[in-house]
Design a protein around this motif. Structure first.
Motif, PDB file in Angstrom:
ATOM      1  N   GLN A   1       1.050   2.471   5.569  1.00 38.70           N
ATOM      2  CA  GLN A   1       0.261   1.124   6.054  1.00 38.70           C
ATOM      3  C   GLN A   1       1.014  -0.469   6.515  1.00 38.70           C
ATOM      4  OE1 GLN A   1      -4.147   0.922   6.187  1.00 38.70           O
ATOM      5  NE2 GLN A   1      -3.586   1.362   8.018  1.00 38.70           N
TER       6      GLN A   1
ATOM      7  N   ASP B   1       0.767  -1.251  -0.200  1.00 41.48           N
ATOM      8  CA  ASP B   1      -0.112  -0.113   0.213  1.00 41.48           C
ATOM      9  C   ASP B   1       0.986   0.695   0.260  1.00 41.48           C
ATOM     10  OD1 ASP B   1      -2.171  -1.493   0.173  1.00 41.48           O
ATOM     11  OD2 ASP B   1      -3.064  -1.501   2.052  1.00 41.48           O
TER      12      ASP B   1
ATOM     13  N   ARG C   1       0.814  -2.479  12.496  1.00 44.05           N
ATOM     14  CA  ARG C   1       0.805  -1.839  11.578  1.00 44.05           C
ATOM     15  C   ARG C   1       0.249  -0.684  11.513  1.00 44.05           C
ATOM     16  NH1 ARG C   1      -1.518  -2.246   6.394  1.00 44.05           N
ATOM     17  NH2 ARG C   1      -3.608  -1.708   5.658  1.00 44.05           N
TER      18      ARG C   1
ATOM     19  N   ASP D   1      -0.354   4.104   1.040  1.00 41.95           N
ATOM     20  CA  ASP D   1      -0.185   5.137   2.352  1.00 41.95           C
ATOM     21  C   ASP D   1       0.912   4.558   3.169  1.00 41.95           C
ATOM     22  OD1 ASP D   1      -1.470   2.256   3.349  1.00 41.95           O
ATOM     23  OD2 ASP D   1      -3.905   3.422   3.579  1.00 41.95           O
TER      24      ASP D   1
ATOM     25  N   ARG E   1      -2.543   5.087   9.215  1.00 39.25           N
ATOM     26  CA  ARG E   1      -2.279   5.396   7.196  1.00 39.25           C
ATOM     27  C   ARG E   1      -2.047   6.836   7.459  1.00 39.25           C
ATOM     28  NH1 ARG E   1      -4.142   6.534   2.415  1.00 39.25           N
ATOM     29  NH2 ARG E   1      -5.396   5.113   1.894  1.00 39.25           N
TER      30      ARG E   1
END
Ligand code: UDP
Ligand code: MG
Length: 321
Positions: free
Chosen positions: A103, A99, A202, A101, A205
């Motif tokens: 993340q 991803d 994780r 973003d 964002r």
């Protein structure tokens, strides 16, 4: 003949939909990690019809770094298809969807790669903690994995996104799957091969908002279940049979009761309840059947999965699939 595409060691597949504020930092962090690893690599950005200036930013990166490549899709096709296009165009020995973003921390890539060197074909990254996400999102995500693993015959690792490292042979296997309804996480697991996972925390964002909402999540769950299982259809048959059976018993009871005791006052309430209940069940099962018919309809059209408006950094003669 077109010049042969040079193979690199790592292909990064980065789907982008309105990630203008994250792109440069994503690029810097990823590049730093990969350069430290001393591997040859390509970073493939897929512009999935972004409405902000993500594409301009990609172009800037492309102009200054030959390892950056761009697939500019003709419109927004969704992450699953964006990733598919990235897989099609990738040429690395190993391929990593990630991803943009931030993340999925790029700093995890060396760990994934090490496992690959140990001989694994797929190394997925499982979230041990999900920061910056509400408990309802975590709870629904957990439920989603439980349900999907009950319905499918192979297991989809829990709390695992698309972030993973795949060997070229796995990517080639996935590329042969041309279905229109693409639940990538399922397909990644479905192909098999030697898979293992590592844990990570994780991050939230970096900038911007998630494109997810509960409606999308529900549809995603239905997609996942119906793509890999027809258990809901069996459920419809099963439920239908049970209800028919009890209705039959009840009908016998009513007939005998009438024969023996004669006709009594008509039961308006009970009739209404039965009618409404059965009506509901019928609509539900028709809905389930409809989900499958809709998918058959979509698959039978054999539509091209995506169109790229233009691509940058790839062999020009490469066919757009
Ligand atoms: N994305 C995409 N197309 C879309 C929606 C999202 O390419 O239609 C990309 C997005 O830019 C990001 C990744 O998919 O790189 C994950 O999206 P998001 O953060 O919205 O999902 P979440 O992390 O909340 O599951
Ligand atoms: Mg995200």
């Amino acid at each position: 003949m077109a010049a042969k595409i040079k193979k690199c060691q790592i292909s990064i597949i980065a789907p982008v939909y309105n990630e203008s504020k994250n792109l440069f930092l994503f690029y810097e962090r990823t590049k730093k990690v990969l350069e430290n690893m001393k591997k040859t690599f390509e970073i493939i950005f897929i512009n999935d019809g972004s409405k902000d200036d993500s594409f301009d930013k990609m172009l800037k990166l492309y102009k200054k770094d030959t390892r950056v490549k761009i697939i500019n899709l003709s419109r927004n096709f969704g992450k699953e298809i964006a990733m598919t296009s990235g897989l099609d165009y990738s040429s690395g020995e190993t391929v990593i969807p990630i991803d943009t973003d931030l993340q999925d921390p790029p700093e995890l890539i060396p760990k994934l790669y090490k496992k690959w060197e140990e001989g694994y074909d797929v190394i997925y990254a499982t979230r041990s903690k999900r920061k910056g996400e509400t408990w309802t999102k975590k709870w629904t995500a957990g439920l989603f994995y439980k349900v999907i693993n009950i319905f499918t015959k192979f297991s989809i690792p829990e709390n695992t996104g698309d972030f993973r490292l795949m060997d070229r042979k796995v990517v080639e296997a996935i590329k042969t799957l041309k279905e229109y309804h693409r639940f990538m996480k399922g397909l990644f697991s479905w192909v098999g091969f030697k898979q293992t996972g590592i844990y990570y925390e994780r991050d939230p964002r970096f900038k911007g908002k998630s494109k997810w909402n509960y409606w999308k999540l529900l549809n995603f769950a239905i997609e996942g279940i119906t793509s890999f299982s027809y258990a809901p259809l069996k459920f419809a048959t099963f439920f239908g049979s049970i209800i028919s059976f009890f209705s039959f018993i009840y009908a016998l009871f009513v007939v005998f009761k009438t024969l023996i005791l004669g006709i009594d006052q008509p039961g308006y309430a009970s009739t209404l309840v039965v009618v409404l209940f059965l009506g509901g069940i019928q609509l539900l099962t028709i809905g389930i059947i409809g989900e499958y018919i809709g998918r058959i309809y979509n698959e039978s059209k054999h539509r091209t999965l995506y169109f790229a408006r233009d691509v940058y950094g790839f062999d020009k003669k490469k066919k757009i699939k």
